[in-house]
Each structure stands twice: as structure tokens, then as C-alpha cells.
Design a protein around this motif. Structure first.
Motif, PDB file in Angstrom:
ATOM      1  N   GLY A   1       0.822  -1.211   0.000  1.00 53.18           N
ATOM      2  CA  GLY A   1       0.000   0.000   0.000  1.00 53.18           C
ATOM      3  C   GLY A   1       0.859   1.266   0.000  1.00 53.18           C
ATOM      4  O   GLY A   1       0.552   2.235  -0.693  1.00 53.18           O
ATOM      5  N   HIS A   2       1.940   1.239   0.759  1.00 49.46           N
ATOM      6  CA  HIS A   2       2.884   2.362   0.786  1.00 49.46           C
ATOM      7  C   HIS A   2       3.445   2.606  -0.621  1.00 49.46           C
ATOM      8  O   HIS A   2       3.506   3.739  -1.094  1.00 49.46           O
ATOM      9  CB  HIS A   2       4.003   2.036   1.782  1.00 49.46           C
ATOM     10  N   GLU A   3       3.814   1.528  -1.295  1.00 47.05           N
ATOM     11  CA  GLU A   3       4.381   1.670  -2.647  1.00 47.05           C
ATOM     12  C   GLU A   3       3.318   2.139  -3.643  1.00 47.05           C
ATOM     13  O   GLU A   3       3.605   2.946  -4.527  1.00 47.05           O
ATOM     14  CB  GLU A   3       5.022   0.361  -3.111  1.00 47.05           C
ATOM     15  N   ILE A   4       2.101   1.637  -3.501  1.00 41.64           N
ATOM     16  CA  ILE A   4       1.016   2.119  -4.363  1.00 41.64           C
ATOM     17  C   ILE A   4       0.838   3.625  -4.139  1.00 41.64           C
ATOM     18  O   ILE A   4       0.612   4.386  -5.079  1.00 41.64           O
ATOM     19  CB  ILE A   4      -0.304   1.352  -4.074  1.00 41.64           C
ATOM     20  N   GLY A   5       1.003   4.055  -2.882  1.00 40.94           N
ATOM     21  CA  GLY A   5       0.921   5.485  -2.562  1.00 40.94           C
ATOM     22  C   GLY A   5       1.939   6.310  -3.348  1.00 40.94           C
ATOM     23  O   GLY A   5       1.626   7.397  -3.847  1.00 40.94           O
ATOM     24  N   HIS A   6       3.154   5.806  -3.511  1.00 45.03           N
ATOM     25  CA  HIS A   6       4.151   6.524  -4.326  1.00 45.03           C
ATOM     26  C   HIS A   6       3.681   6.632  -5.776  1.00 45.03           C
ATOM     27  O   HIS A   6       3.938   7.626  -6.441  1.00 45.03           O
ATOM     28  CB  HIS A   6       5.498   5.782  -4.302  1.00 45.03           C
ATOM     29  N   VAL A   7       3.022   5.575  -6.256  1.00 44.70           N
ATOM     30  CA  VAL A   7       2.564   5.581  -7.657  1.00 44.70           C
ATOM     31  C   VAL A   7       1.390   6.545  -7.819  1.00 44.70           C
ATOM     32  O   VAL A   7       1.362   7.359  -8.744  1.00 44.70           O
ATOM     33  CB  VAL A   7       2.153   4.161  -8.123  1.00 44.70           C
TER      34      VAL A   7
ATOM     35  N   GLY B   1      14.231   5.704  -1.139  1.00 49.87           N
ATOM     36  CA  GLY B   1      13.192   6.560  -0.566  1.00 49.87           C
ATOM     37  C   GLY B   1      13.205   7.956  -1.157  1.00 49.87           C
ATOM     38  O   GLY B   1      14.125   8.338  -1.860  1.00 49.87           O
ATOM     39  N   TYR B   2      12.172   8.710  -0.855  1.00 48.47           N
ATOM     40  CA  TYR B   2      11.931   9.976  -1.550  1.00 48.47           C
ATOM     41  C   TYR B   2      12.046  11.201  -0.663  1.00 48.47           C
ATOM     42  O   TYR B   2      11.678  12.278  -1.068  1.00 48.47           O
ATOM     43  CB  TYR B   2      10.528   9.983  -2.134  1.00 48.47           C
ATOM     44  N   GLY B   3      12.440  11.044   0.567  1.00 46.80           N
ATOM     45  CA  GLY B   3      12.441  12.206   1.452  1.00 46.80           C
ATOM     46  C   GLY B   3      11.176  12.210   2.287  1.00 46.80           C
ATOM     47  O   GLY B   3      10.176  11.597   1.943  1.00 46.80           O
TER      48      GLY B   3
ATOM     49  N   HIS C   1       7.289  13.023   1.036  1.00 46.42           N
ATOM     50  CA  HIS C   1       6.735  12.008   0.138  1.00 46.42           C
ATOM     51  C   HIS C   1       6.525  10.681   0.858  1.00 46.42           C
ATOM     52  O   HIS C   1       5.547   9.984   0.613  1.00 46.42           O
ATOM     53  CB  HIS C   1       7.643  11.818  -1.079  1.00 46.42           C
ATOM     54  N   GLU C   2       7.454  10.353   1.745  1.00 47.23           N
ATOM     55  CA  GLU C   2       7.317   9.085   2.469  1.00 47.23           C
ATOM     56  C   GLU C   2       6.097   9.104   3.388  1.00 47.23           C
ATOM     57  O   GLU C   2       5.346   8.145   3.468  1.00 47.23           O
ATOM     58  CB  GLU C   2       8.586   8.775   3.265  1.00 47.23           C
ATOM     59  N   LEU C   3       5.927  10.238   4.063  1.00 42.94           N
ATOM     60  CA  LEU C   3       4.745  10.351   4.934  1.00 42.94           C
ATOM     61  C   LEU C   3       3.465  10.283   4.117  1.00 42.94           C
ATOM     62  O   LEU C   3       2.477   9.670   4.525  1.00 42.94           O
ATOM     63  CB  LEU C   3       4.787  11.675   5.716  1.00 42.94           C
TER      64      LEU C   3
ATOM     65  N   TYR D   1      17.320   1.381   5.162  1.00 45.00           N
ATOM     66  CA  TYR D   1      16.257   0.837   4.330  1.00 45.00           C
ATOM     67  C   TYR D   1      15.429   1.933   3.704  1.00 45.00           C
ATOM     68  O   TYR D   1      15.574   3.098   4.012  1.00 45.00           O
ATOM     69  CB  TYR D   1      15.396  -0.123   5.151  1.00 45.00           C
ATOM     70  N   HIS D   2      14.510   1.477   2.881  1.00 44.22           N
ATOM     71  CA  HIS D   2      13.687   2.371   2.099  1.00 44.22           C
ATOM     72  C   HIS D   2      13.025   3.465   2.928  1.00 44.22           C
ATOM     73  O   HIS D   2      12.281   3.214   3.861  1.00 44.22           O
ATOM     74  CB  HIS D   2      12.602   1.535   1.409  1.00 44.22           C
ATOM     75  N   GLY D   3      13.331   4.667   2.547  1.00 41.29           N
ATOM     76  CA  GLY D   3      12.593   5.847   2.971  1.00 41.29           C
ATOM     77  C   GLY D   3      12.309   5.961   4.448  1.00 41.29           C
ATOM     78  O   GLY D   3      13.182   5.770   5.265  1.00 41.29           O
TER      79      GLY D   3
END
Ligand SMILES: [Zn+2]
Length: 483
Positions: free
Chosen positions: A127-133, A180-182, A185-187, A235-237
């Protein structure tokens, strides 16, 4: 596709006059200055997907792939961009990571799956990754300087036809994908992920649990890293940067609680059944690293890199780095062995000076070694023919002084290439996760003694069972062990 900040800015300005280039952010509904249309975004993702396949390899377990894809598709249908075609893939990497390419290509490593304990937690990561998309983070953020920050593949420069996908992938998409994106964006990805969890019938608090698991993982790795004198992994973000008691993070996940169904099932048993038998650590199809030894049962060879060097395995090459990061040895499988090893080197390697060539068998195998200088750096390249395949070892160092320091270690490593011995075959077998219920009186210390994980076994077992740093199994609970 490399975007510098300046060109992004320029494109942003252009965008004012050329509205076709602007896009409505699917999450905020506001216009973003992005340079990609949706179809371009999907094309970019598709191209990246080929590189990910080459760089990581897809984990060979169709049932598990189907399961992860099903969970992902259900979440994606409830997302802000349900029109996109999503692809969820488990990559064959022991690293702890998940990432999204533009356009709906989402990846999770089998490494992170070992530490998750329920379908809800898997859904939190996806879900977190879908959020980035859906928030189009990767489209908004491309930076060539980030791509440049990942290690140099010297061998790939020396032997262009052996060029691996890694550098292309990084050039194409930037380091942000992998690290990660900073914070903002991560939040945002956490908030969106929690919302998609709730809408799909999972408890959004699974997002908080996953961050807790990864935080423990990080504490544990920092402990091991201190003992080994290396930098801890990151690790990631936000999984890496924010504590699980972060108030902003908790508020964001809390927002999703109002959408959640009461008593959502985390589907723990279903998840654990799926990961029973999952490979833990190195993959046998890619070779196994034991200390600084590299053993490949499938291809039938072994190689001893210098003791204390860091050995990193990826599908298209193995890289060993000296503890000071000033020396490097790369091993490639270069394809069918044609002619002699000396011919092979003359054909494929161009050095600036030197080109001194010696032909001596290595452990009974046809081999040749070329020494010289390339782009001001001393290099030694070995070609070894084994079972009709050509293996290439490229060793170099940052400076001539560093090369001199590592000279003996480099030569011993090249000379150590050998057909796998029977005694090594056992070491080359993978370790697997087994899931079952805990028996009365079992302790992690006991389980650690029975596992092949070595000195840190107890910590690993606690982490993967969410019992770090001091919990013990309770009789009847679900338990993961390593065999
Ligand atoms: Zn993220």
C-alpha cells in the motif's frame, strides 16, 4: 532518461505555456509540473521493469507471486489510480526493500517478506508503494546526481559488452526508487497506504507495525555493523528515517482508522502458509556467500575473495570491495568460452597501457591474466574457462598505492577460482524459512542452536517473529524458524 534539476525547472517553466505537459495529481487534484504524460510514465515503468528483472531476478515461486499480486491488486483497486494496470513482483533478493517504478510496477524483496508476519503487514508495504505511484512521486522526482551516488561498476566500463542492467536502471530512474523519496513524500505514501489498507478491509495500524519491525531490524543491524566495523544498512525511505513513535506518522495512519472496519482480520495464518519454504539469505540460483567465499552450486564453481572484503551478489555479477572501499574485484559470467582465454582477453579488453598477458592454468582450468592501466587506475583482468563458459575477474583500485596494498589479496582471489568440491556443496545450499506453532518450553536460544544462521541466529529469529530484543515464543503461537 536523465533529468537534472535545471532541466526540470526549465520544463516546469515551459509547462506554463504548454499545458499538455502538465498533469493533474491524482491524489491532490492539483496541477503538478511533471514532464510525463501517463502513457510516458507507463512506458518508463515498463522499461525499468526489464532492468529490475535483470538486476534482481524474479523469485521462482509462481504460487507466492500470485498471492502477492492478488493482495496488491485488491489494494490498487481501492486506490486513487485504479485505472492503471498494476504489476506486483517478488524479487529474488535477500535485501530488505520494496519499491515502485512509475506507472504501477511494484516490487517487494523476498528479504523483507521474511520479517513480515501477516497479510495485513504485506498489504501495508504494498500500500505504501502504491501510494508513491498514485501521488506520482517518482515522476516528480528525478535527479541525475542521485543516480550517480551508487557505486561504480568498473568492470562494466572495462568490458562494455558485459555491461549490466544496474547502471542503466539507476540512470533511468534514480536512486530515490531504492532508498526513498524524502520525508514529505514518504509520509504521504504512508498516509495513502493506510487509507488503502482500510478501504480493502485491513487494519491500517499494520502500517505502524511494519515500521516497528523495520526499526527493530535497523537497531539489530546497527548492533551487528558495530561488531563488523561497517556502516549499518539503511532501508527504504521513512522505514529508515522515522521512529515508530513519530507523532505526524501516527496521526496520518490514525486518519485512516475512521475508514477501517471493526475487527479486521490480519490473515496471519494465510500469510505464514505462503512463506513456508521461502529462501532466507542468499539464493542458490545466484550463488551463496559464506564469509568471503562465493559458492555457486548450479554453475559448479567456488571462489575465495580476500578475507574481510564485502562481497555483494547480484544476478549479473559479484562484487567484492576492500574494507576501506579502495579496492574492488568483480566477477562476471561472460558467455560461451570461444578460442583460448588469452584470445578472449585480447578481443574484449582494451587497456591504456601495459597489456601484459600471461597464460597459466588456474587450479587446472584454462586461464589467462592481463595486467595494465585503465583510466589512470591499475587493473588486473583474469579470464577462466570452465564447463564451456568464460568467467571474467576484473580487479582494480582507486590509486596505485591502494593497488599495491591489495596486490597479493587480488592475485590470491583470482587464483582461487575452482570447481566446487563435495565438501563445499553442503555450504552452498540455501537456508529456508519454516512456519509452525511453538511447542511448550521452546526458546529462541534453543532454536538458534538448531539453525544454520551462525552467531547472530538468536537475533534474526527474534526479529522475524516480532520478539526483538528479548521476547520468547509462547506455546501454541505461530513461529518461524530457519532450517
Ligand atoms: Zn517509500
Amino acid at each position: 532518461m536523465r533529468f537534472t534539476f535545471a532541466s526540470r525547472l526549465f520544463a516546469g517553466l515551459l509547462c506554463l505555456g504548454l499545458l499538455a505537459n502538465c498533469a493533474v495529481n491524482p491524489v491532490t487534484g492539483r496541477q503538478n509540473f511533471v514532464m510525463m504524460s501517463e502513457s510516458e510514465e507507463v512506458r518508463t515503468g515498463k522499461k525499468g521493469a526489464e532492468e529490475v528483472r535483470k538486476e534482481y531476478g524474479v523469485y521462482d515461486n509462481p504460487a507466492l507471486q500470485r498471492y502477492v499480486n492478488d493482495v496488491g491488486q485488491r489494494l490498487a483497486q481501492k486506490s486513487h489510480r485504479s485505472n492503471l494496470e498494476y504489476h506486483f513482483t517478488v524479487v529474488d533478493s535477500p535485501e530488505i526493500n520494496a519499491f515502485a517504478l512509475p506507472g504501477g510496477y511494484i516490487y517487494i524483496t523476498r528479504g523483507i517478506m521474511a520479517y513480515l508476519n501477516s497479510e495485513a503487514e504485506l498489504a501495508a508495504v504494498l500500500g505504501h508503494e502504491i501510494g508513491h505511484v498514485t501521488a506520482r512521486h517518482s515522476v516528480q522526482q528525478h535527479s541525475a546526481s542521485m543516480a550517480a551516488s551508487i557505486g561504480v561498476a568498473l568492470g562494466s566500463i572495462l568490458v562494455p559488452e558485459l555491461r549490466g542492467g544496474a547502471q542503466d536502471l539507476l540512470n533511468l530512474l534514480g536512486n530515490a526508487l531504492l532508498s526513498g523519496y524524502g520525508r514529505d513524500h514518504e509520509l504521504e505514501a504512508d498516509r495513502l497506504g493506510a487509507e488503502y489498507l482500510a478501504r480493502t478491509g485491513y487494519d491500517p495500524q499494520a502500517m505502524v507495525k511494519v515500521v516497528g519491525v523495520l526499526k527493530d531490524q535497523e537497531l539489530f543491524d546497527a548492533e551487528i555493523a558495530r561488531g563488523e566495523g561497517r556502516e549499518p544498512r539503511r532501508y527504504h525511505g521513512l522505514f529508515a528515517t522515522h521512529p515508530d513513535n513519530d507523532t505526524r506518522f501516527k496521526e496520518m495512519v490514525g486518519e485512516a482508522d475512521r475508514l477501517a472496519q471493526p475487527k479486521a482480520d490480519s490473515r496471519q495464518a494465510a500469510y505464514l502458509a505462503q512463506i513456508n519454504g521461502l529462501v532466507f539469505g542468499d539464493s542458490p540460483s545466484q550463488g551463496i556467500i559464506r564469509d568471503s567465499r562465493f559458492l555457486h552450486d548450479g554453475l559448479g564453481f567456488g571462489l575465495n575473495f580476500p578475507p574481510n572484503w564485502k562481497v555483494k551478489n547480484s544476478p549479473d555479477r559479484v562484487i567484492a570491495l576492500s574494507p576501506e572501499n579502495d579496492g574492488q574485484i568483480e566477477l562476471h559470467l561472460a558467455g560461451p568460452a570461444r578460442g583460448t582465454p588469452a584470445d578472449f582477453l585480447r578481443r574484449s579488453i582494451r587497456l591504456d597501457a601495459g597489456n601484459e598477458l600471461e597464460t597459466t592454468p588456474i587450479n587446472g582450468l584454462p586461464a589467462a591474466i592481463m595486467s595494465g592501466v585503465r583510466q589512470g587506475k591499475p587493473v588486473k583482468v583474469g579470464a577462466i574457462f570452465f564447463r564451456d563458459q568464460a568467467f571474467i575477474l576484473v580487479a582494480t583500485a582507486k590509486t596505485p598505492a591502494a593497488y599495491n596494498r591489495h596486490r597479493t589479496a587480488i592475485s590470491s582471489a583470482i587464483d582461487s577460482f575452482h570447481a566446487l568440491q563435495d565438501s563445499e556443496r553442503k555450504l552452498a545450499k540455501p537456508t529456508l524459512i519454516r512456519t509452525r506453532t511453538a511447542k511448550k518450553g521452546e526458546t529462541f536460544a534453543n532454536l538458534a542452536r538448531l539453525s544454520p544462521l551462525g552467531k547472530n541466529a538468536e537475533g534474526y529469529l527474534r526479529l522475524m517473529n516480532h520478539a526483538y530484543p528479548s521476547g520468547e515464543p509462547q506455546a501454541g503461537q505461530h513461529l518461524k524458524t530457519i532450517e
